[in-house]
Each structure stands twice: as C-alpha cells, then as structure tokens.
Scaffold this motif. Structure first.
Motif, PDB file in Angstrom:
ATOM      1  N   GLN A 389      -8.301   6.498  -7.443  1.00 48.65           N
ATOM      2  CA  GLN A 389      -8.430   5.055  -7.623  1.00 48.65           C
ATOM      3  C   GLN A 389      -8.073   4.252  -6.381  1.00 48.65           C
ATOM      4  OE1 GLN A 389      -5.744   5.761 -10.793  1.00 48.65           O
ATOM      5  NE2 GLN A 389      -7.084   4.853 -12.340  1.00 48.65           N
ATOM      6  N   ILE A 390      -7.040   4.673  -5.652  1.00 42.05           N
ATOM      7  CA  ILE A 390      -6.534   3.901  -4.520  1.00 42.05           C
ATOM      8  C   ILE A 390      -6.824   4.603  -3.195  1.00 42.05           C
ATOM      9  CG2 ILE A 390      -4.507   2.851  -3.445  1.00 42.05           C
ATOM     10  CD1 ILE A 390      -5.317   1.566  -6.078  1.00 42.05           C
ATOM     11  N   PHE A 391      -7.308   3.816  -2.239  1.00 41.53           N
ATOM     12  CA  PHE A 391      -7.501   4.261  -0.857  1.00 41.53           C
ATOM     13  C   PHE A 391      -6.440   3.533  -0.033  1.00 41.53           C
ATOM     14  CE2 PHE A 391     -11.009   4.538   2.695  1.00 41.53           C
ATOM     15  CZ  PHE A 391     -10.159   5.296   3.474  1.00 41.53           C
ATOM     16  N   ALA A 392      -5.541   4.284   0.591  1.00 40.20           N
ATOM     17  CA  ALA A 392      -4.458   3.677   1.376  1.00 40.20           C
ATOM     18  C   ALA A 392      -4.390   4.345   2.745  1.00 40.20           C
ATOM     19  CB  ALA A 392      -3.122   3.826   0.651  1.00 40.20           C
ATOM     20  N   TYR A 393      -4.465   3.509   3.784  1.00 43.58           N
ATOM     21  CA  TYR A 393      -4.374   4.038   5.142  1.00 43.58           C
ATOM     22  C   TYR A 393      -3.624   3.054   6.026  1.00 43.58           C
ATOM     23  CZ  TYR A 393      -8.429   1.056   6.402  1.00 43.58           C
ATOM     24  OH  TYR A 393      -9.287   0.003   6.638  1.00 43.58           O
ATOM     25  N   THR A 394      -3.209   3.536   7.198  1.00 45.97           N
ATOM     26  CA  THR A 394      -2.514   2.680   8.161  1.00 45.97           C
ATOM     27  C   THR A 394      -3.279   2.629   9.466  1.00 45.97           C
ATOM     28  OG1 THR A 394      -1.145   4.512   8.990  1.00 45.97           O
ATOM     29  CG2 THR A 394      -0.236   3.172   7.189  1.00 45.97           C
ATOM     30  N   ARG A 395      -3.064   1.544  10.211  1.00 42.83           N
ATOM     31  CA  ARG A 395      -3.476   1.431  11.611  1.00 42.83           C
ATOM     32  C   ARG A 395      -2.211   1.110  12.383  1.00 42.83           C
ATOM     33  NH1 ARG A 395      -8.410   0.042  12.877  1.00 42.83           N
ATOM     34  NH2 ARG A 395      -7.785   0.981  14.873  1.00 42.83           N
ATOM     35  N   GLN A 396      -1.995   1.793  13.486  1.00 42.43           N
ATOM     36  CA  GLN A 396      -0.701   1.661  14.166  1.00 42.43           C
ATOM     37  C   GLN A 396      -0.863   1.751  15.677  1.00 42.43           C
ATOM     38  OE1 GLN A 396       2.201   4.694  13.096  1.00 42.43           O
ATOM     39  NE2 GLN A 396       3.832   3.167  13.156  1.00 42.43           N
ATOM     40  N   ASP A 397      -0.168   0.837  16.387  1.00 41.33           N
ATOM     41  CA  ASP A 397       0.001   0.955  17.823  1.00 41.33           C
ATOM     42  C   ASP A 397       1.491   0.833  18.139  1.00 41.33           C
ATOM     43  OD1 ASP A 397       0.621  -1.760  17.712  1.00 41.33           O
ATOM     44  OD2 ASP A 397      -1.278  -2.419  18.595  1.00 41.33           O
ATOM     45  N   ASP A 398       1.851   0.633  19.384  1.00 41.79           N
ATOM     46  CA  ASP A 398       3.261   0.600  19.770  1.00 41.79           C
ATOM     47  C   ASP A 398       4.009  -0.586  19.173  1.00 41.79           C
ATOM     48  OD1 ASP A 398       2.888   2.875  21.259  1.00 41.79           O
ATOM     49  OD2 ASP A 398       2.585   1.799  23.150  1.00 41.79           O
ATOM     50  N   ASP A 399       3.281  -1.643  18.821  1.00 42.10           N
ATOM     51  CA  ASP A 399       3.932  -2.876  18.372  1.00 42.10           C
ATOM     52  C   ASP A 399       3.769  -3.180  16.892  1.00 42.10           C
ATOM     53  OD1 ASP A 399       4.648  -3.524  21.088  1.00 42.10           O
ATOM     54  OD2 ASP A 399       2.545  -4.099  21.393  1.00 42.10           O
ATOM     55  N   THR A 400       2.700  -2.685  16.275  1.00 40.88           N
ATOM     56  CA  THR A 400       2.327  -3.162  14.940  1.00 40.88           C
ATOM     57  C   THR A 400       1.858  -2.018  14.059  1.00 40.88           C
ATOM     58  OG1 THR A 400       1.593  -5.248  15.939  1.00 40.88           O
ATOM     59  CG2 THR A 400       0.860  -4.805  13.682  1.00 40.88           C
ATOM     60  N   THR A 401       2.182  -2.132  12.775  1.00 43.54           N
ATOM     61  CA  THR A 401       1.622  -1.247  11.756  1.00 43.54           C
ATOM     62  C   THR A 401       0.916  -2.106  10.714  1.00 43.54           C
ATOM     63  OG1 THR A 401       3.317   0.462  12.029  1.00 43.54           O
ATOM     64  CG2 THR A 401       2.117   0.431   9.944  1.00 43.54           C
ATOM     65  N   LEU A 402      -0.280  -1.706  10.349  1.00 44.95           N
ATOM     66  CA  LEU A 402      -0.994  -2.314   9.237  1.00 44.95           C
ATOM     67  C   LEU A 402      -1.107  -1.290   8.119  1.00 44.95           C
ATOM     68  CD1 LEU A 402      -3.979  -4.128  11.024  1.00 44.95           C
ATOM     69  CD2 LEU A 402      -1.715  -5.037  10.479  1.00 44.95           C
ATOM     70  N   LEU A 403      -0.772  -1.689   6.912  1.00 45.07           N
ATOM     71  CA  LEU A 403      -0.940  -0.850   5.730  1.00 45.07           C
ATOM     72  C   LEU A 403      -2.051  -1.454   4.888  1.00 45.07           C
ATOM     73  CD1 LEU A 403      -0.185   1.373   3.683  1.00 45.07           C
ATOM     74  CD2 LEU A 403       1.580  -0.188   2.801  1.00 45.07           C
ATOM     75  N   VAL A 404      -3.127  -0.699   4.699  1.00 44.91           N
ATOM     76  CA  VAL A 404      -4.299  -1.168   3.961  1.00 44.91           C
ATOM     77  C   VAL A 404      -4.326  -0.473   2.603  1.00 44.91           C
ATOM     78  CG1 VAL A 404      -6.811  -1.417   4.005  1.00 44.91           C
ATOM     79  CG2 VAL A 404      -5.516  -1.417   6.158  1.00 44.91           C
ATOM     80  N   ILE A 405      -4.332  -1.267   1.534  1.00 46.08           N
ATOM     81  CA  ILE A 405      -4.319  -0.735   0.166  1.00 46.08           C
ATOM     82  C   ILE A 405      -5.538  -1.274  -0.564  1.00 46.08           C
ATOM     83  CG2 ILE A 405      -3.053  -0.605  -2.004  1.00 46.08           C
ATOM     84  CD1 ILE A 405      -0.484  -1.136  -0.386  1.00 46.08           C
ATOM     85  N   LEU A 406      -6.350  -0.379  -1.123  1.00 47.63           N
ATOM     86  CA  LEU A 406      -7.627  -0.752  -1.720  1.00 47.63           C
ATOM     87  C   LEU A 406      -7.807  -0.065  -3.068  1.00 47.63           C
ATOM     88  CD1 LEU A 406      -9.441   0.153   1.572  1.00 47.63           C
ATOM     89  CD2 LEU A 406      -9.138  -2.209   0.816  1.00 47.63           C
ATOM     90  N   ASN A 407      -8.078  -0.839  -4.102  1.00 44.57           N
ATOM     91  CA  ASN A 407      -8.376  -0.290  -5.423  1.00 44.57           C
ATOM     92  C   ASN A 407      -9.888  -0.194  -5.568  1.00 44.57           C
ATOM     93  OD1 ASN A 407      -8.634   0.426  -8.099  1.00 44.57           O
ATOM     94  ND2 ASN A 407      -7.144  -1.061  -8.864  1.00 44.57           N
ATOM     95  N   TYR A 408     -10.391   1.017  -5.678  1.00 37.47           N
ATOM     96  CA  TYR A 408     -11.837   1.280  -5.734  1.00 37.47           C
ATOM     97  C   TYR A 408     -12.388   1.152  -7.154  1.00 37.47           C
ATOM     98  CZ  TYR A 408     -16.131   3.911  -4.423  1.00 37.47           C
ATOM     99  OH  TYR A 408     -17.425   4.323  -4.166  1.00 37.47           O
TER     100      TYR A 408
END
Length: 448
Positions: A389-408
C-alpha cells in the motif's frame, strides 16, 4: 515511398528492402501496429520494412548517405534555434545482420520483433557519430525513445560523459500491466501492483545514480492517462488526490520530469465504448487481429482493453474550458472530446487554489529551489520493499533529507517512520497531517 521511387538506383538503398522468400515476406517480423512488418512494392518487385505503419518505411541506417542526410536535417533545425530533439524509437535503427527470423509462439502469426531489433550492434556507433556531427556543435537537449532498453543500456545511451544522448525514455514501468499472454501484448485490464512499480522505479534510480540521467514520466502520446492507469478516476476526490500522489512520486526522484499536456489538470481516459470512436491505428488493427483474425479475444473483452490502453486516451483535445469542443477549436476536431470536459478543464483548474495544476507548480518550484531533489541520493525506506500500500523513500545529500510517503491505494493505513519532531511538512495533497495515519492516495514529503 513516393520519394524512394525517384532516382530509383540511388533511392533504393535509402530504405530497408529485401526480396521475398517462397512467395511470402522476407522474414517473420511483425509490425508494432499488428500484421507483417513488410509490404510488397509492385514497382520495385521487393518488400520494404515498416516496423510501424506502412507509410513509415524504415530508413537504412547502414547507408552513410542516409545517416548524414539526417544529420544535415538536424543541423538545419538547430540553426533555426530549436532547443533539442526527441528521437522516436531511436534504438531500433540498427538492424541485425541478415535480418533473421525472430522467435515467436505457436499462436502468433508474426513475431514480436523488439527483442531482435532494439539496442542493435551498431546503435552506439551511430549515436556517437550523430553526437559528433550534430549535438556537440550546439547547446541542446536530446532524449531518445528506447523500447526494450535496460538500465545497462541507458548507462551507455545517457552516460554523464555526454557522448550520445542526454537521457532516454525507457518503457519498463509502462509494460508492468501488459497481458501475461505474449500474443495479447499490452491489451489487458489489470492494474500495476505497487510492489512491481516500486521495484522498477527503484532499480532505475539506483542503477543510474552517478552514471547516467533518468527521464521521469507517466504520460505521452502513446500511453493512457496516468490517473486512469495508475491512480483512481472513479470519484472527483480520488481523481485529484491520486493524480497529486503520482506527481509527487516522480517529481521527488532524480531525473528530468516530463509533463504531458493535460496531465497537469488531471485529464482522464476517455473510455470510448465503440471501435468506430477510435482513430488510433494500433487499437483498430489490434482489434481486427486479435478478435476477427486470430479469435484470441471476444469483441466485448477487447473493447474493454482498448478503453483502458488505447493511445487515443492521450490524444483527445486539450480541455481548456466548458464550451463546445472544450475550447480546443470551433469545428469538430479530429479526435472526439473526452465527455468529462465540462468538469475537468483548465478554466476550472485555474479557479481552484487547491487544484492539480497549482500542485504541479509547487512541485516544480521545489525542484528548482532544492538541490537535494536534483543531486541527492535515492534510498528506499528499510522494510518498504514488500508493502502493498505504501511507497516510502528518501532523498539525501550532506545538508538535507527528504522523506517521501505515498499511499498507492484507496485504503486508510497506519505506518510509523520515525519522522523527527522538528521535521517540516514540505508538501502534501491533504490539508492536514495525521502523522502515522495515511489516508487514501495521500502524499506527503518531510524535510529534515
């Protein structure tokens, strides 16, 4: 073909021609648009190859005169100021030596030619020659349409050393809902599972990182509408939320997003009910082949499949407003207008501050202002691999993390992702955040 008959001796080698075999086509290749990939030409007494429509003979790229004629044409357009080229099925231009028969199943009249002709043995030679003669001389963007390409192929086509193309359109995620029976091709009514979709998108993100550049797309002129195919267009609320969710899914990944006309307002499939409603050659030919000739499907089932997968779904007129013909034109257009144009149109989208259109604008703004989206590393959240049901991934560099949460899905579920207390909710398709409770087609991106 008319041009090929002028100056016969010179022109014959400009397209792929062969003598027939035992009174039939030179080999068993099937056209992408059904039937044989060869057509007999009475004047020359030979067959010519057309992997697509008979009006589209395949050029003979083995002939250097053909190649350099193409390069001259490209340079002519570049001098006019065009910003780049989208190259149609470019990885099919190098044919195998001898044009051998392709493998086919017993219930297939003609073989699926793609495995044999895609990514041919001279393709990189041809593209590097094109780059040297054209792209290296201009500031432009190039994207190649490449059916059958894998990440390993893409590393060569779209390598960051820029010897061939900037990026490619690959089709793996577009084929996840194809029929399990190869004889039926793409014609089916099943929806792509999240497990398959996530695995495929993740593979491309991981394998091209630091090596080549991804293109990110859901729609084009050959694909049905994204919300009807991967989302849910059965209610207005779900149409809006699932379109935003799918837009978030790709816009938070690394690569160049492509937004197809109408996608930014959530245009849906037209679901035309009758064969005579369609003008798409692929759909019409497939119906006659699978229903009338081979009797692999009944007419009702095939029409259901066509309503879902026909390319005409992407080719209905742009829905500008609720006037006649959706404001596209003041006369009957070539394609019929989608019946829902009075509700789904640009005028309504611009009047609604929460519309899909403005959500796309916000996604684009984030991409332009946050380097982590362009350059950060992609990683699937641990344990998400088999979540249905859920697709969860991150994008990350030295300064920032993004957490992406998606209900399909259209279900409300609960998941805990250890979001830091000081995390910022960057974008969401709901007006509030219920933390671990993730509502139907919800999309949210946290920054920390």
């Amino acid at each position: 073909m008319t041009g090929s008959r002028n100056h016969e001796r010179a022109k014959k080698i400009h397209i792929v021609r062969r003598d027939g075999k035992d009174g039939e086509e030179p080999n068993n290749w099937g056209s992408y648009f059904s039937g044989a990939a060869w057509k007999y030409d009475d004047e020359s007494g030979q067959y010519y190859l057309h992997l697509f429509a008979p009006e589209q003979p395949d050029l003979n790229w083995e002939n250097p005169k053909v190649r350099h004629s193409v390069y001259d044409m490209m340079n002519w357009w570049a001098a006019k100021g065009v910003d780049g080229f989208r190259m149609d099925v470019i990885n099919l231009i190098s044919k195998p030596d001898g044009l051998p028969d392709a493998n086919k199943n017993e219930d297939e009249k003609y073989a699926n030619v793609e495995p044999l002709v895609s990514n041919g043995h001279r393709i990189h030679e041809f593209l590097q020659e094109m780059n040297k003669n054209v792209m290296s001389k201009h500031r432009m963007v190039t994207v190649g349409e490449t059916p059958g390409a894998t990440p390993e192929n893409a590393e060569k086509y779209a390598s960051l050393d820029n010897k061939e193309l900037n990026m490619i359109f690959q089709f793996e995620h577009m084929g996840l809902d194809s029929n399990p029976n190869p004889a039926l091709g793409k014609w089916d009514d099943r929806k792509t599972s999240l497990k398959d979709l996530r695995a495929n998108l993740t593979k491309w993100q991981e394998k091209l990182y630091g090596k080549a550049w991804n293109s990110l797309y859901w729609n084009n002129h050959d694909q049905p509408r994204v919300v009807s195919r991967f989302g849910n267009d059965q209610t207005e609320d779900y149409r809006v939320k699932s379109t935003k969710m799918l837009a978030t899914m790709t816009h938070m990944m690394q690569g160049t997003p492509y937004i197809y006309e109408g996608e930014e307002i959530g245009m849906t499939n037209a679901y035309f009910p009758k064969l005579e409603d369609y003008v798409d050659l692929e759909s019409i030919n497939a119906y006659h082949q699978l229903v009338d000739d081979q009797h692999l499907l009944d007419g009702e089932t095939m029409m259901k499949y066509i309503a879902i997968h026909s390319r005409d779904n992407a080719r209905t007129p742009m829905q500008w407003d609720d006037s006649e013909y959706a404001g596209f034109f003041d006369h009957t257009p070539w394609e019929k207008v989608n019946p829902n144009y009075k509700q789904v149109n640009v005028k309504n989208a611009l009047a609604d501050k929460n519309s899909i259109f403005y959500y796309y604008q916000k996604l684009i703004e984030l991409r332009h202002t946050m380097p982590v989206i362009t350059n950060g590393k992609y990683a699937l959240v641990s344990g998400n691999e088999d979540d249905e049901q859920i697709f969860a991934y991150t994008r990350q560099d030295d300064d920032t993390t993004l957490l992406v949460i998606l209900n399909y899905t259209d279900e409300t579920v609960n998941r805990h992702y250890n979001v830091p207390a000081d995390a910022k909710l960057l974008i969401s398709n709901y007006e509030d955040d219920q933390n671990d409770t993730i509502r139907p087609y919800e999309a949210k991106v946290y920054q920390y």
